[in-house]
Design a protein around this motif. Structure first.
Motif, short mmCIF file in Angstrom:
data_model
loop_
_atom_site.label_atom_id
_atom_site.label_comp_id
_atom_site.label_asym_id
_atom_site.label_seq_id
_atom_site.Cartn_x
_atom_site.Cartn_y
_atom_site.Cartn_z
N PRO A 71 -0.42 -8.05 12.62
CA PRO A 71 0.49 -6.93 12.41
C PRO A 71 1.25 -7.12 11.10
O PRO A 71 1.36 -8.23 10.58
N ILE A 72 1.82 -6.03 10.60
CA ILE A 72 2.68 -6.13 9.41
C ILE A 72 3.99 -6.77 9.84
O ILE A 72 4.62 -6.34 10.80
N THR A 73 4.41 -7.80 9.11
CA THR A 73 5.68 -8.47 9.42
C THR A 73 6.70 -8.31 8.30
O THR A 73 7.85 -8.70 8.46
N THR A 74 6.26 -7.76 7.17
CA THR A 74 7.16 -7.52 6.05
C THR A 74 6.82 -6.18 5.41
O THR A 74 5.69 -5.96 5.00
N TYR A 75 7.81 -5.31 5.38
CA TYR A 75 7.67 -3.99 4.75
C TYR A 75 8.54 -3.98 3.50
O TYR A 75 9.73 -4.32 3.58
N THR A 76 7.98 -3.59 2.37
CA THR A 76 8.77 -3.43 1.15
C THR A 76 8.54 -2.01 0.64
O THR A 76 7.41 -1.64 0.32
N PHE A 77 9.62 -1.23 0.62
CA PHE A 77 9.54 0.17 0.26
C PHE A 77 10.13 0.43 -1.12
O PHE A 77 11.17 -0.14 -1.48
N ALA A 78 9.48 1.33 -1.87
CA ALA A 78 10.08 1.90 -3.07
C ALA A 78 10.96 3.04 -2.62
O ALA A 78 10.58 3.84 -1.77
N ILE A 79 12.16 3.10 -3.18
CA ILE A 79 13.08 4.21 -2.93
C ILE A 79 12.91 5.17 -4.10
O ILE A 79 13.04 4.76 -5.26
N GLU A 80 12.61 6.43 -3.79
CA GLU A 80 12.42 7.42 -4.83
C GLU A 80 13.32 8.62 -4.58
O GLU A 80 13.54 9.02 -3.43
N ARG A 81 13.84 9.18 -5.67
CA ARG A 81 14.63 10.39 -5.57
C ARG A 81 13.70 11.53 -5.13
O ARG A 81 12.61 11.70 -5.67
N ALA A 82 14.11 12.30 -4.17
CA ALA A 82 13.25 13.36 -3.60
C ALA A 82 12.91 14.46 -4.59
O ALA A 82 11.81 15.00 -4.56
N THR A 83 13.83 14.76 -5.48
CA THR A 83 13.62 15.89 -6.38
C THR A 83 12.52 15.65 -7.41
O THR A 83 11.79 16.57 -7.77
N ASP A 84 12.40 14.40 -7.89
CA ASP A 84 11.44 14.14 -8.97
C ASP A 84 10.68 12.81 -8.83
O ASP A 84 10.00 12.40 -9.75
N GLN A 85 10.80 12.15 -7.70
CA GLN A 85 10.14 10.88 -7.41
C GLN A 85 10.52 9.77 -8.40
O GLN A 85 9.78 8.81 -8.58
N GLU A 86 11.69 9.88 -9.02
CA GLU A 86 12.16 8.80 -9.90
C GLU A 86 12.45 7.57 -9.05
O GLU A 86 13.05 7.66 -7.97
N PHE A 87 12.04 6.41 -9.54
CA PHE A 87 12.25 5.13 -8.86
C PHE A 87 13.75 4.82 -8.86
O PHE A 87 14.38 4.80 -9.90
N VAL A 88 14.29 4.59 -7.67
CA VAL A 88 15.71 4.31 -7.49
C VAL A 88 15.95 2.85 -7.16
O VAL A 88 16.96 2.28 -7.52
N GLY A 89 15.01 2.22 -6.44
CA GLY A 89 15.20 0.84 -6.05
C GLY A 89 14.21 0.42 -4.99
O GLY A 89 13.18 1.07 -4.78
#
Length: 183
Positions: free
Chosen positions: A63-81
């Motif tokens: 199973p997946i034991t580590t999830y790492t997500f990109a945070i993107e602004r909804a309006t333009d998919q700009e990388f936030v963190g």
């Protein structure tokens, strides 16, 4: 690779992949984002690639034991963190979150929305019982976020974070699946 997309009012989360390398490298290179982080500023793009390769590979584990997500602004998919969730062995039904937001996006509610999305994912989808987080005692921004989402400060770990400024104490926070949630 698993596809997971989580959305909120002004941001969306998706699992990172190697195409995020440049944006993650920039995020890790800011002294402001490194101040309370033990990872350190990578010396070059290759060092960042080495770090995130294991994060990306973890998304293919069963199973997946580590999830790492990109945070993107909804309006333009700009990388936030970035925001991550690391799971304990399944019988514990427990995870730990961490996050790092690009300084251009501080104080806009993105961290709070991201943490809430990961808490929802952890409790509703993964059926976790407890999610915890830690932060340096001087990191007032993270303290505000963790308390705003309803996490409880449980204690203080003495001199556990090896920061550039020296050893720092760490506040320990948690929230249970039965706790009232914040904002």
């Amino acid at each position: 690779m698993t596809h997971i997309a989580l959305t909120a009012q002004s941001i969306s989360l998706r699992l990172i992949d190697l195409s995020d390398l440049a944006a993650i490298h920039v995020l890790h290179s800011f002294p402001e984002t490194d101040k309370y982080n033990t990872l350190g500023i990578p010396k070059d793009l290759e060092e960042t690639k080495h770090i995130i390769t294991s994060w990306v590979a973890a998304h293919s584990a069963t199973p997946i034991t580590t999830y790492t997500f990109a945070i993107e602004r909804a309006t333009d998919q700009e990388f936030v963190g970035l925001i991550g969730l690391k799971l304990w062995p399944q019988k514990h039904r427990r995870g730990e979150i961490w996050y790092k937001i690009h300084p251009d996006h501080w104080r806009k509610g993105y961290a709070t929305q991201s943490v809430n999305l990961v808490l929802d994912f952890g409790f509703e989808t993964l059926k976790l019982h407890r999610i915890q987080a830690g932060c340096a005692v001087a990191n007032t921004g993270s303290i505000k976020v963790l308390e705003k989402v309803g996490m409880t400060r449980e204690g203080r770990g003495r001199k556990v974070l090896p920061l550039k400024t020296g050893w720092s104490d760490n506040f320990e926070y948690s929230i249970l699946d039965t706790d009232a949630r914040g904002e």
